[in-house]
Design an enzyme around this catalytic site. Structure first.
Site, PDB file in Angstrom:
ATOM      1  N   THR A   4       0.822  -1.208   0.000  1.00 46.52           N
ATOM      2  CA  THR A   4       0.000   0.000   0.000  1.00 46.52           C
ATOM      3  C   THR A   4       0.862   1.267   0.000  1.00 46.52           C
ATOM      4  O   THR A   4       2.002   1.249   0.487  1.00 46.52           O
ATOM      5  CB  THR A   4      -0.899  -0.005   1.259  1.00 46.52           C
ATOM      6  OG1 THR A   4      -1.470   1.270   1.443  1.00 46.52           O
ATOM      7  CG2 THR A   4      -0.115  -0.341   2.516  1.00 46.52           C
ATOM      8  N   ASP A   5       0.291   2.366  -0.485  1.00 44.87           N
ATOM      9  CA  ASP A   5       0.987   3.663  -0.418  1.00 44.87           C
ATOM     10  C   ASP A   5       1.057   4.175   1.017  1.00 44.87           C
ATOM     11  O   ASP A   5       1.813   5.096   1.324  1.00 44.87           O
ATOM     12  CB  ASP A   5       0.299   4.706  -1.328  1.00 44.87           C
ATOM     13  CG  ASP A   5      -1.154   4.982  -0.958  1.00 44.87           C
ATOM     14  OD1 ASP A   5      -1.697   4.275  -0.078  1.00 44.87           O
ATOM     15  OD2 ASP A   5      -1.748   5.905  -1.548  1.00 44.87           O
ATOM     16  N   GLU A   6       0.252   3.560   1.915  1.00 47.27           N
ATOM     17  CA  GLU A   6       0.220   4.075   3.292  1.00 47.27           C
ATOM     18  C   GLU A   6       1.546   3.860   4.023  1.00 47.27           C
ATOM     19  O   GLU A   6       1.779   4.476   5.060  1.00 47.27           O
ATOM     20  CB  GLU A   6      -0.932   3.425   4.064  1.00 47.27           C
ATOM     21  CG  GLU A   6      -2.266   3.759   3.414  1.00 47.27           C
ATOM     22  CD  GLU A   6      -3.475   3.382   4.247  1.00 47.27           C
ATOM     23  OE1 GLU A   6      -3.391   3.412   5.477  1.00 47.27           O
ATOM     24  OE2 GLU A   6      -4.508   3.063   3.642  1.00 47.27           O
ATOM     25  N   TYR A  10      -1.636  -0.621  10.963  1.00 40.59           N
ATOM     26  CA  TYR A  10      -1.794  -1.289   9.659  1.00 40.59           C
ATOM     27  C   TYR A  10      -0.619  -0.957   8.746  1.00 40.59           C
ATOM     28  O   TYR A  10       0.060  -1.850   8.220  1.00 40.59           O
ATOM     29  CB  TYR A  10      -3.112  -0.863   8.987  1.00 40.59           C
ATOM     30  CG  TYR A  10      -3.164  -1.183   7.493  1.00 40.59           C
ATOM     31  CD1 TYR A  10      -3.171  -2.501   7.047  1.00 40.59           C
ATOM     32  CD2 TYR A  10      -3.187  -0.160   6.528  1.00 40.59           C
ATOM     33  CE1 TYR A  10      -3.199  -2.802   5.684  1.00 40.59           C
ATOM     34  CE2 TYR A  10      -3.227  -0.445   5.165  1.00 40.59           C
ATOM     35  CZ  TYR A  10      -3.218  -1.771   4.753  1.00 40.59           C
ATOM     36  OH  TYR A  10      -3.237  -2.065   3.406  1.00 40.59           O
ATOM     37  N   LYS A  38       2.422  -3.334   7.184  1.00 40.74           N
ATOM     38  CA  LYS A  38       2.672  -3.520   5.744  1.00 40.74           C
ATOM     39  C   LYS A  38       4.108  -3.083   5.412  1.00 40.74           C
ATOM     40  O   LYS A  38       4.797  -3.713   4.611  1.00 40.74           O
ATOM     41  CB  LYS A  38       1.662  -2.720   4.905  1.00 40.74           C
ATOM     42  CG  LYS A  38       0.246  -3.260   4.925  1.00 40.74           C
ATOM     43  CD  LYS A  38       0.066  -4.657   4.332  1.00 40.74           C
ATOM     44  CE  LYS A  38       0.254  -4.718   2.839  1.00 40.74           C
ATOM     45  NZ  LYS A  38      -0.126  -6.064   2.300  1.00 40.74           N
TER      46      LYS A  38
HETATM   47  P1  NAD Z   1      -9.483  -7.582   2.149  1.00 43.75           P
HETATM   48  O1  NAD Z   1      -9.495  -7.355   3.626  1.00 43.75           O
HETATM   49  O2  NAD Z   1     -10.730  -7.325   1.382  1.00 43.75           O
HETATM   50  O3  NAD Z   1      -9.053  -9.098   1.850  1.00 43.75           O
HETATM   51  C1  NAD Z   1      -8.059  -9.756   2.568  1.00 43.75           C
HETATM   52  C2  NAD Z   1      -8.146 -11.256   2.263  1.00 43.75           C
HETATM   53  O4  NAD Z   1      -7.073 -11.912   2.952  1.00 43.75           O
HETATM   54  C3  NAD Z   1      -9.453 -11.915   2.738  1.00 43.75           C
HETATM   55  O5  NAD Z   1      -9.954 -12.786   1.749  1.00 43.75           O
HETATM   56  C4  NAD Z   1      -9.038 -12.705   3.965  1.00 43.75           C
HETATM   57  O6  NAD Z   1      -9.839 -13.862   4.201  1.00 43.75           O
HETATM   58  C5  NAD Z   1      -7.593 -13.050   3.624  1.00 43.75           C
HETATM   59  N1  NAD Z   1      -6.790 -13.278   4.846  1.00 43.75           N
HETATM   60  C6  NAD Z   1      -6.654 -12.440   5.902  1.00 43.75           C
HETATM   61  N2  NAD Z   1      -5.866 -13.007   6.840  1.00 43.75           N
HETATM   62  C7  NAD Z   1      -5.474 -14.206   6.337  1.00 43.75           C
HETATM   63  C8  NAD Z   1      -4.637 -15.242   6.829  1.00 43.75           C
HETATM   64  N3  NAD Z   1      -4.057 -15.165   8.031  1.00 43.75           N
HETATM   65  N4  NAD Z   1      -4.441 -16.326   6.057  1.00 43.75           N
HETATM   66  C9  NAD Z   1      -5.023 -16.437   4.825  1.00 43.75           C
HETATM   67  N5  NAD Z   1      -5.848 -15.490   4.319  1.00 43.75           N
HETATM   68  C10 NAD Z   1      -6.068 -14.393   5.069  1.00 43.75           C
HETATM   69  O7  NAD Z   1      -8.265  -6.721   1.604  1.00 43.75           O
HETATM   70  P2  NAD Z   1      -8.081  -5.992   0.191  1.00 43.75           P
HETATM   71  O8  NAD Z   1      -8.617  -4.625   0.294  1.00 43.75           O
HETATM   72  O9  NAD Z   1      -8.532  -6.887  -0.865  1.00 43.75           O
HETATM   73  O10 NAD Z   1      -6.494  -5.864   0.151  1.00 43.75           O
HETATM   74  C11 NAD Z   1      -5.694  -6.925  -0.368  1.00 43.75           C
HETATM   75  C12 NAD Z   1      -4.233  -6.540  -0.283  1.00 43.75           C
HETATM   76  O11 NAD Z   1      -3.993  -5.350  -1.039  1.00 43.75           O
HETATM   77  C13 NAD Z   1      -3.750  -6.266   1.130  1.00 43.75           C
HETATM   78  O12 NAD Z   1      -2.461  -6.809   1.261  1.00 43.75           O
HETATM   79  C14 NAD Z   1      -3.711  -4.747   1.224  1.00 43.75           C
HETATM   80  O13 NAD Z   1      -2.722  -4.311   2.120  1.00 43.75           O
HETATM   81  C15 NAD Z   1      -3.369  -4.367  -0.208  1.00 43.75           C
HETATM   82  N6  NAD Z   1      -3.872  -3.054  -0.643  1.00 43.75           N
HETATM   83  C16 NAD Z   1      -5.197  -2.742  -0.505  1.00 43.75           C
HETATM   84  C17 NAD Z   1      -5.641  -1.499  -0.955  1.00 43.75           C
HETATM   85  C18 NAD Z   1      -7.101  -1.109  -0.863  1.00 43.75           C
HETATM   86  O14 NAD Z   1      -7.439   0.055  -1.124  1.00 43.75           O
HETATM   87  N7  NAD Z   1      -8.001  -2.014  -0.560  1.00 43.75           N
HETATM   88  C19 NAD Z   1      -4.745  -0.579  -1.500  1.00 43.75           C
HETATM   89  C20 NAD Z   1      -3.393  -0.946  -1.615  1.00 43.75           C
HETATM   90  C21 NAD Z   1      -2.972  -2.191  -1.185  1.00 43.75           C
END
Ligand code: NAD
Length: 349
Positions: free
Chosen positions: A130-132, A156, A160
């Site tokens: 993430t950019d965070e 968080y 990351k």
């Molecule tokens: P989300 O919370 O919707 O999904 C997370 C998924 O990971 C879920 O399906 C969950 O069941 C699974 N999970 C969590 N803990 C687990 C574990 N211990 N073992 C196996 N599976 C597990 O998150 P998202 O928004 O889809 O984000 C996905 C990734 O992208 C993350 O790594 C996040 O940091 C990154 N990201 C998200 C955004 C955003 O805006 N949503 C932006 C940049 C980066």
């Protein structure tokens, strides 16, 4: 030739969109590794039952030996590591699970990847971040780029940031081919209702207050999830090993403007029928700011644009209108979540 992707977190918001997108191509095979925490959902990927090229293992990042076996048996060309705890507010209330999943979980993935090196040294480990991790920009500063310093503010983003460092170290020390991507805020279908955009849509539809932190001037750079999926695919095909790519939408918008836009779109599609008000906008309520709340994120995505030819394509207002319509048309998906897993009292990211 078949290309095998192993996607952790493939039943979360971005992971389910990514698995759907990659599996449209029949030359791709997808194995999802996900433990189905509160934010993972089999209903986010009904294609699991209809597309032969997607399979699923319900496995947690804490199951170190099982992860190694799954990887060795499946023999992926690309591991895309998305599984994480992803909600900033939750990390402020309960940080421990963020350390366990995002840091120790990534360590377990890297150790399993290290085992896999013994039978295949050519696979790619993509870490989706993430950019965070870069913290806060003040209004005068330019955008984040690949050379920005790490300066995370929340549990968080600190977790990351730690996982990014682990991936780089395992790459340099043990020779794992890795690429890290740091992306801005995503929006689109199947996003869990705790996040800002779905939270506001669903609260408005339930005639609830629309709580905005502080004065709502915090700026985020919004990217449609479809554009993120395309960026991840291009990185997996053409990205340079050891690189970090920043991915953004060129859409710097204040939180309060996002909420106002959602209210306007909803009012057009489904005029409010409430005893309290005659426009969704009147449900907006400014509440005490989140501790450590970053003021601004913005991304300079020149590198991925120049090297890999990627650019965001979805225009923000069109993407937001499509997203609002998706939530209106897919009540079954979110009603099940609101009934079983989540109450709308919390505030979105
Ligand atoms: P989300 O919370 O919707 O999904 C997370 C998924 O990971 C879920 O399906 C969950 O069941 C699974 N999970 C969590 N803990 C687990 C574990 N211990 N073992 C196996 N599976 C597990 O998150 P998202 O928004 O889809 O984000 C996905 C990734 O992208 C993350 O790594 C996040 O940091 C990154 N990201 C998200 C955004 C955003 O805006 N949503 C932006 C940049 C980066």
């Amino acid at each position: 030739m078949i290309r095998k992707y192993l996607i952790t977190g493939g039943l979360g918001f971005i992971g389910s969109n990514l698995s759907r997108y990659l599996s449209k191509n029949e030359s791709n095979e997808i194995l999802i590794v996900d433990s189905l925490t509160y934010s993972g959902n089999l209903n986010s990927l009904p294609e699991i039952n209809s597309r032969k090229n997607i399979s699923f293992s319900r496995t947690s990042l804490s199951e170190r030996n099982k992860l190694s076996k799954i990887i060795a048996n499946y023999r992926p060309d690309v591991i895309m590591h998305l599984a994480a705890e992803s909600h900033v507010d939750k990390s402020i209330d309960s940080p421990r699970i963020f350390i366990d999943t995002n840091i120790i979980g990534t360590f377990n993935m890297l150790e399993s990847a290290r085992d896999y090196l013994k039978i295949n040294s050519n696979f790619l480990f993509m870490h989706i971040s993430t950019d965070e991790v870069f913290g806060d920009l003040d209004n005068k500063q330019s955008k984040f780029d690949e050379n920005s310093n790490y300066d995370p503010s929340s549990p968080y983003s600190a977790s990351k940031a730690s996982s990014d460092h682990l991936v780089r170290a395992w790459g340099r020390t043990y020779g794992i081919n890795f690429i890290i991507s740091n992306c801005s805020n995503n929006y689109g279908p199947f996003q869990f209702p705790e996040k800002l955009i779905p939270h506001m849509i669903l609260s408005a539809l339930s005639d609830k207050d629309l709580p905005i932190y502080g004065d709502g001037s915090q700026i985020r750079d919004w990217l449609h999830v479809e554009d993120h999926c395309k960026a991840l695919e291009i990185i997996s095909l053409k990205g340079k090993i050891g690189r970090t790519y920043l991915i953004g939408g060129d859409n710097e918008i204040a939180n309060k403007d996002i909420v106002l836009n959602i209210c306007e779109i909803l009012q057009n599609l489904l005029p409010i029928s409430s005893k309290k008000t005659d426009h969704y906008k009147q449900l907006i309520k400014f509440v005490k700011d989140r501790p450590g709340h970053d003021k601004k994120y913005a991304i300079d995505f020149k590198l991925i644009s120049k090297e890999l030819g990627w650019k965001p394509k979805v225009e923000f207002h069109e993407g937001l209108a499509r997203t609002v319509s998706w939530y209106l048309e897919n009540k079954g998906w979110w009603e099940e979540i609101l009934n079983k897993k989540y109450k709308l009292e919390r505030i979105g990211k």
